[in-house]
Design a protein around this motif. Structure first.
Motif, short mmCIF file in Angstrom:
data_model
loop_
_atom_site.label_atom_id
_atom_site.label_comp_id
_atom_site.label_asym_id
_atom_site.label_seq_id
_atom_site.Cartn_x
_atom_site.Cartn_y
_atom_site.Cartn_z
N THR A 94 9.60 91.02 22.77
CA THR A 94 8.74 90.14 23.58
C THR A 94 7.73 89.45 22.68
N ASP A 95 7.60 88.15 22.86
CA ASP A 95 6.56 87.42 22.13
C ASP A 95 5.25 87.71 22.85
N SER A 96 4.13 87.50 22.15
CA SER A 96 2.87 88.09 22.59
C SER A 96 2.05 87.21 23.52
N GLY A 97 2.45 85.96 23.68
CA GLY A 97 1.67 85.12 24.58
C GLY A 97 0.68 84.22 23.87
N GLY A 98 0.29 84.59 22.65
CA GLY A 98 -0.69 83.78 21.93
C GLY A 98 -0.18 82.35 21.80
N PHE A 99 0.99 82.23 21.25
CA PHE A 99 1.57 80.91 21.00
C PHE A 99 1.71 80.13 22.29
N GLN A 100 2.18 80.78 23.36
CA GLN A 100 2.44 80.07 24.61
C GLN A 100 1.13 79.59 25.24
N PHE A 148 -0.84 89.72 19.03
CA PHE A 148 -1.43 88.54 19.67
C PHE A 148 -2.03 87.66 18.58
N ASP A 149 -1.52 86.45 18.44
CA ASP A 149 -1.95 85.59 17.34
C ASP A 149 -2.29 84.20 17.84
N GLU A 150 -2.87 83.41 16.95
CA GLU A 150 -3.01 81.99 17.20
C GLU A 150 -2.08 81.23 16.26
N CYS A 151 -1.23 80.39 16.84
CA CYS A 151 -0.39 79.51 16.03
C CYS A 151 -1.13 78.18 15.93
N PRO A 152 -1.80 77.90 14.76
CA PRO A 152 -2.59 76.67 14.69
C PRO A 152 -1.71 75.43 14.84
N ALA A 189 3.54 92.37 13.17
CA ALA A 189 2.43 91.45 12.92
C ALA A 189 3.00 90.06 12.63
N ILE A 190 2.18 89.04 12.80
CA ILE A 190 2.64 87.66 12.60
C ILE A 190 1.82 86.99 11.51
N VAL A 191 2.47 86.62 10.43
CA VAL A 191 1.81 85.95 9.30
C VAL A 191 1.60 84.48 9.67
N GLN A 192 0.33 84.02 9.52
CA GLN A 192 0.04 82.62 9.74
C GLN A 192 -0.43 82.00 8.42
N GLY A 193 -1.23 80.93 8.49
CA GLY A 193 -1.71 80.33 7.26
C GLY A 193 -1.24 78.90 7.06
N ILE A 217 7.00 85.65 10.63
CA ILE A 217 6.36 84.47 10.03
C ILE A 217 6.22 83.46 11.16
N GLY A 218 4.97 83.21 11.58
CA GLY A 218 4.69 82.26 12.64
C GLY A 218 4.22 80.93 12.05
N GLY A 219 3.94 80.00 12.96
CA GLY A 219 3.34 78.74 12.52
C GLY A 219 4.26 77.84 11.72
N LEU A 220 5.56 78.11 11.78
CA LEU A 220 6.51 77.19 11.14
C LEU A 220 7.42 76.59 12.21
N SER A 221 8.16 75.58 11.83
CA SER A 221 8.99 74.85 12.79
C SER A 221 8.10 74.21 13.85
N VAL A 222 6.92 73.78 13.40
CA VAL A 222 5.93 73.18 14.32
C VAL A 222 5.82 71.67 14.10
N GLY A 223 6.86 71.10 13.46
CA GLY A 223 6.84 69.65 13.25
C GLY A 223 6.88 69.27 11.77
N LEU A 248 11.55 85.15 11.50
CA LEU A 248 11.04 83.77 11.44
C LEU A 248 11.07 83.21 12.86
N MET A 249 9.87 82.94 13.42
CA MET A 249 9.75 82.62 14.84
C MET A 249 10.03 81.14 15.11
N GLY A 250 10.81 80.91 16.18
CA GLY A 250 11.01 79.54 16.64
C GLY A 250 12.00 78.75 15.81
N VAL A 251 12.82 79.45 15.04
CA VAL A 251 13.75 78.72 14.15
C VAL A 251 15.18 79.07 14.52
C1 LIG Z 1 7.69 74.63 18.10
C2 LIG Z 1 8.63 75.83 18.01
C3 LIG Z 1 8.54 76.68 19.27
C4 LIG Z 1 10.07 75.40 17.73
O1 LIG Z 1 8.27 76.66 16.88
C5 LIG Z 1 7.05 77.17 16.72
O2 LIG Z 1 6.12 76.88 17.41
N1 LIG Z 1 7.01 78.10 15.73
C6 LIG Z 1 5.95 79.08 15.70
C7 LIG Z 1 6.11 80.10 16.77
C8 LIG Z 1 7.15 80.18 17.67
N2 LIG Z 1 6.94 81.24 18.50
C9 LIG Z 1 5.76 81.86 18.14
N3 LIG Z 1 5.18 82.94 18.69
C10 LIG Z 1 4.00 83.37 18.17
N4 LIG Z 1 3.40 84.45 18.71
N5 LIG Z 1 3.41 82.74 17.10
C11 LIG Z 1 3.98 81.64 16.50
O3 LIG Z 1 3.43 81.10 15.52
C12 LIG Z 1 5.22 81.18 17.05
#
Ligand SMILES: CC(C)(C)OC(=O)NCc1c[nH]c2nc(N)[nH]c(=O)c12
Length: 375
Positions: A94-100, A148-152, A189-193, A217-223, A248-251
């Motif tokens: 389960t993803d933690s909700g931070g990103f959403q 629970f993280d922040e995806c900048p 844990a989720i690595v950001q940066g 590894i979060g915060g990638l695949s964000v554009g 690797l999240m979201g990839v």
């Molecule tokens: C835009 C898409 C969703 C393709 O990728 C990302 O945003 N990639 C980052 C990402 C996806 N899911 C996450 N969950 C959490 N907790 N943190 C994150 O950084 C991310």
């Protein structure tokens, strides 16, 4: 007592450095590298658990944020947890909700304590924090929980990304301290940066010093461009312990799954295959094929001649095009089934190539066939 979730290294590919492994969880063992179908609201859209098993889906992903908002984690807990609720007896992450929260809800306020926001469904004022995210995931009973993280956002200023990752690290510690069931749920844990090398190193160093069962590894695949994503992976993955799973999240595009595996990533998730399926776009061995296009109106061959999935064995492109054009649900099911099977089968070929020490050759063959010459 062994940890609930642990990594078993099988071998490293002599040609690419990619690794073959197993992630052991309370609900079973996952062969890695692996792709996780996304089941955001306790279902992988249009698929039954039996169909997911038929295509050898090993683990699926669900979302704390969505299930917190609807139906509410208390209902899922009273149902006996997410596995029982959705009739899936294999591993769940389960993803933690931070990103959403940051990507779905309006009117949010981030504080050191947590995030106040409004439900994107009905505007209700809600609150998520490391402790609340852990309580929800405990109720869901997932095998792997995310901190629970922040995806900048991307792009983002250096100072913002630095402050954000430092808070994400403090939040990760609070998650660790409030974890009620460490022996039957693994907390990653989720690595950001962002795209800053020194900040990625700071985040990885601080999080790996707290010894989590796994690291994402979060915060990638964000554009960002794929080349920039691979660059960040080149210097971030080596900072993660080699005896823990790397996620690797979201990839999830085919090329990114192969390139990520080459760089030592073990787990991936992405809504891409299920999302594009619903508008009739499919991934085939010859590249992307938009089966709703007029050119397939009288094409009575299989979607992908090289595929042996249920869709490709039983239905034609003409039939799929008709269903999608007619907005028939069965059409969405057939394209979804194929796209998920395609990525799951791709990862099986990746694991086989690692076993045979030829993942770079496989990448070249796949890119050639799939039409990814420019990479
Ligand atoms: C835009 C898409 C969703 C393709 O990728 C990302 O945003 N990639 C980052 C990402 C996806 N899911 C996450 N969950 C959490 N907790 N943190 C994150 O950084 C991310």
């Amino acid at each position: 007592m062994t940890a609930a979730v642990y990594y078993e290294h099988i071998k490293t590919c002599k040609q690419s450095g990619a690794r073959l492994g197993r992630v052991h969880t309370p609900h079973g063992v996952i062969e890695t590298p692996t792709f996780m179908p996304v089941g955001t609201q306790a279902t992988v859209k249009t698929m039954s658990p039996e169909e997911l098993k038929a295509m050898n889906a090993q683990i699926i992903l669900s979302n704390t944020y969505h299930l917190f908002l609807r139906p509410g984690h208390d209902i899922v807990r009273e149902a006996g947890g997410l596995h029982k609720f959705m009739n899936w007896d294999r591993p769940i992450l389960t993803d933690s909700g931070g990103f959403q929260v940051f990507s779905l809800s309006e009117m949010r306020k981030i504080t050191e304590e947590g995030v106040h926001f409004r439900s994107h469904l009905n505007g209700d004022k809600l609150y998520l924090s490391p402790e609340v995210a852990m309580e929800i995931q405990n109720s869901l009973g997932s095998d792997i929980m995310m901190a629970f993280d922040e995806c900048p956002p991307y792009p983002a200023e250096y100072d913002y990304v630095k402050k954000s990752l430092e808070r994400t690290t403090r939040w990760a510690e609070r998650c660790l301290n409030s974890h009620a069931r460490p022996h039957d749920q693994g907390l990653f844990a989720i690595v950001q940066g962002g795209m800053y090398e020194d900040l990625r190193k700071q985040s990885a160093r601080d999080l790996t010093s707290m010894d989590f069962p796994g690291y994402a590894i979060g915060g990638l695949s964000v554009g960002e461009s794929k080349q920039l994503m691979y660059e960040v992976l080149d210097y971030t993955v080596p900072l993660l312990p080699d005896n823990k799973p790397r996620y690797l999240m979201g990839v999830g595009s085919p090329d990114a799954l192969i390139e990520g595996s080459i760089r030592g990533v073990d787990m991936f998730d992405c809504v891409l295959p299920t999302r594009i399926a619903r508008n009739g776009t499919t991934m085939t061995s010859q590249g992307r094929l938009v089966v709703r296009n007029a050119q397939y109106a009288r094409d009575f061959g299989p979607l992908d001649p090289a595929c042996d999935c249920y869709t490709c064995r039983n239905y034609s492109r003409a039939y799929l095009r008709h269903l999608i054009k007619a907005d028939e649900t069965f059409g969405l099911r057939l394209t979804t089934y194929h796209n998920l099977h395609f990525l799951i089968n791709l990862m099986k070929q990746v694991r086989q190539s690692i076993m045979e020490d030829r993942l770079l050759d496989f990448r070249d063959e796949f890119f050639e066939q799939y039409g990814l010459h420019d990479n």
